[in-house]
Design an enzyme around this catalytic site. Structure first.
Site, PDB file in Angstrom:
ATOM      1  N   ASP A 129      45.788  41.836  43.949  1.00  0.00           N
ATOM      2  CA  ASP A 129      44.665  42.998  44.279  1.00  0.00           C
ATOM      3  C   ASP A 129      43.472  42.384  43.363  1.00  0.00           C
ATOM      4  OD1 ASP A 129      45.263  45.440  46.348  1.00  0.00           O
ATOM      5  OD2 ASP A 129      44.117  46.375  43.870  1.00  0.00           O
TER       6      ASP A 129
ATOM      7  N   GLY B 144      32.286  37.765  48.143  1.00  0.00           N
ATOM      8  CA  GLY B 144      32.467  39.278  47.490  1.00  0.00           C
ATOM      9  C   GLY B 144      31.411  39.336  46.629  1.00  0.00           C
TER      10      GLY B 144
HETATM   11  P1  IMP Z   1      41.090  43.688  47.012  1.00  0.00           P
HETATM   12  O1  IMP Z   1      41.120  44.744  46.988  1.00  0.00           O
HETATM   13  O2  IMP Z   1      42.348  42.246  46.365  1.00  0.00           O
HETATM   14  O3  IMP Z   1      40.839  42.674  48.022  1.00  0.00           O
HETATM   15  O4  IMP Z   1      39.825  43.093  45.988  1.00  0.00           O
HETATM   16  C1  IMP Z   1      39.155  44.047  45.354  1.00  0.00           C
HETATM   17  C2  IMP Z   1      37.465  43.875  46.221  1.00  0.00           C
HETATM   18  O5  IMP Z   1      37.051  42.908  44.527  1.00  0.00           O
HETATM   19  C3  IMP Z   1      36.920  43.081  47.131  1.00  0.00           C
HETATM   20  O6  IMP Z   1      35.538  44.059  47.715  1.00  0.00           O
HETATM   21  C4  IMP Z   1      36.767  41.859  47.493  1.00  0.00           C
HETATM   22  O7  IMP Z   1      36.219  40.860  47.802  1.00  0.00           O
HETATM   23  C5  IMP Z   1      36.644  41.579  45.950  1.00  0.00           C
HETATM   24  N1  IMP Z   1      37.360  40.438  44.772  1.00  0.00           N
HETATM   25  C6  IMP Z   1      38.518  40.101  44.716  1.00  0.00           C
HETATM   26  N2  IMP Z   1      38.561  38.875  43.881  1.00  0.00           N
HETATM   27  C7  IMP Z   1      36.955  38.375  44.167  1.00  0.00           C
HETATM   28  C8  IMP Z   1      36.313  37.446  43.026  1.00  0.00           C
HETATM   29  O8  IMP Z   1      36.552  36.473  42.915  1.00  0.00           O
HETATM   30  N3  IMP Z   1      35.329  36.801  43.580  1.00  0.00           N
HETATM   31  C9  IMP Z   1      34.697  37.859  44.538  1.00  0.00           C
HETATM   32  N4  IMP Z   1      34.567  39.050  44.886  1.00  0.00           N
HETATM   33  C10 IMP Z   1      36.104  39.644  44.540  1.00  0.00           C
END
Ligand code: IMP
Length: 184
Positions: free
Chosen positions: A66, A141
Site C-alpha cells: 500500500d 500513477g
Molecule cells: P496504492 O493504494 O498502493 O495502489 O497506491 C495509492 C496510489 O498511489 C495509487 O493511485 C497508485 O497508482 C499510486 N502509486 C503507488 N505507487 C506509485 C508509484 O511508484 N508511482 C506512481 N504512483 C504510485
C-alpha cells in the site's frame, strides 16, 4: 528460496516488485486479485488488513503493498486517500491544488505487508522529493509529477532508473533482508 506471492490488481507494481526482488534472488509470483481495502487514516492498517484478506483468499503466504503520496503544503494530503484522489482529480488536479505555491515538497511511502498466518509484518520505504510544475510523459500513477530528491527528473522521466530512488525499492530492500533472515 520458495517463491513469494505478490497480490495486487496493479501489473505495473508487480513488474517493479519482480525486478527489485530479483536482485535479492527472490522469485515473485503474481496473484492478480482484487482485495478489500478498508478506509483508514493509517496506511499500516490498510496494508495489514489487505494482507490478511489476501491470505484468507489465497490460503498461502502472500505480500501486498500500500502506498501514499504525502504533500507537505496540503498537510499530507492525499496520503491514505491517494488511490481515490488519483482516480478522481488525477495529476492535473494535484497540480491545480498546488498552483501558485512555491512549497512543493512531498514524500512517497510504501508499506509492504507480508502475511503467512494471522498476523501481517510490515516493511516501510520512504522517498522524499517534490511535485513537478508540469505533467511529464510516461510512467504510471503519480510518476509523471513526483520528483525524488537527488535528481531533477520525475519518476516517469527516470524510466528504468526509477527503482534506484523509489519508496518501493526501499521497502523491498528491508523486506528482502527480513524474509531471508527469517527463512535462514
Ligand atoms: P496504492 O493504494 O498502493 O495502489 O497506491 C495509492 C496510489 O498511489 C495509487 O493511485 C497508485 O497508482 C499510486 N502509486 C503507488 N505507487 C506509485 C508509484 O511508484 N508511482 C506512481 N504512483 C504510485
Amino acid at each position: 528460496m520458495v517463491p513469494v506471492t505478490f497480490a495486487s490488481t496493479n501489473q505495473n507494481k508487480f513488474l517493479e516488485v519482480q525486478s527489485i526482488l530479483s536482485t535479492f534472488d527472490i522469485t515473485v509470483q503474481f496473484a492478480q486479485v482484487s482485495l478489500v481495502e478498508v478506509q483508514s487514516d493509517s496506511l499500516e492498517d490498510i496494508a495489514k488488513e489487505k494482507a490478511r484478506s489476501a491470505f484468507s483468499e489465497l490460503q498461502r503466504p502472500v505480500m501486498v503493498e500500500d502506498d501514499g503520496l504525502f504533500i507537505d503544503s496540503l498537510n499530507g494530503f492525499p496520503g491514505p486517500y491517494s488511490s481515490f484522489v488519483f482516480s478522481t482529480i488525477g495529476n492535473k488536479g494535484i497540480l491545480k491544488l498546488l498552483s501558485g505555491t512555491g512549497q512543493r515538497s512531498a514524500l512517497f511511502r510504501s508499506l509492504i505487508a507480508y502475511c503467512d498466518r494471522e498476523n501481517a509484518s510490515i516493511s516501510e520505504g520512504i522517498v522524499k522529493g517534490s511535485i513537478s510544475e508540469e505533467i511529464t510523459e510516461g510512467g504510471w500513477g503519480y510518476d509523471p509529477i513526483f520528483r525524488p530528491s537527488g535528481t531533477e527528473l520525475t519518476f516517469a522521466q527516470l524510466k528504468d532508473k526509477k527503482n534506484e530512488y523509489s519508496h518501493r525499492r526501499r521497502a523491498l530492500e528491508k523486506f528482502a533482508h527480513w524474509i531471508s533472515s527469517r527463512n535462514g
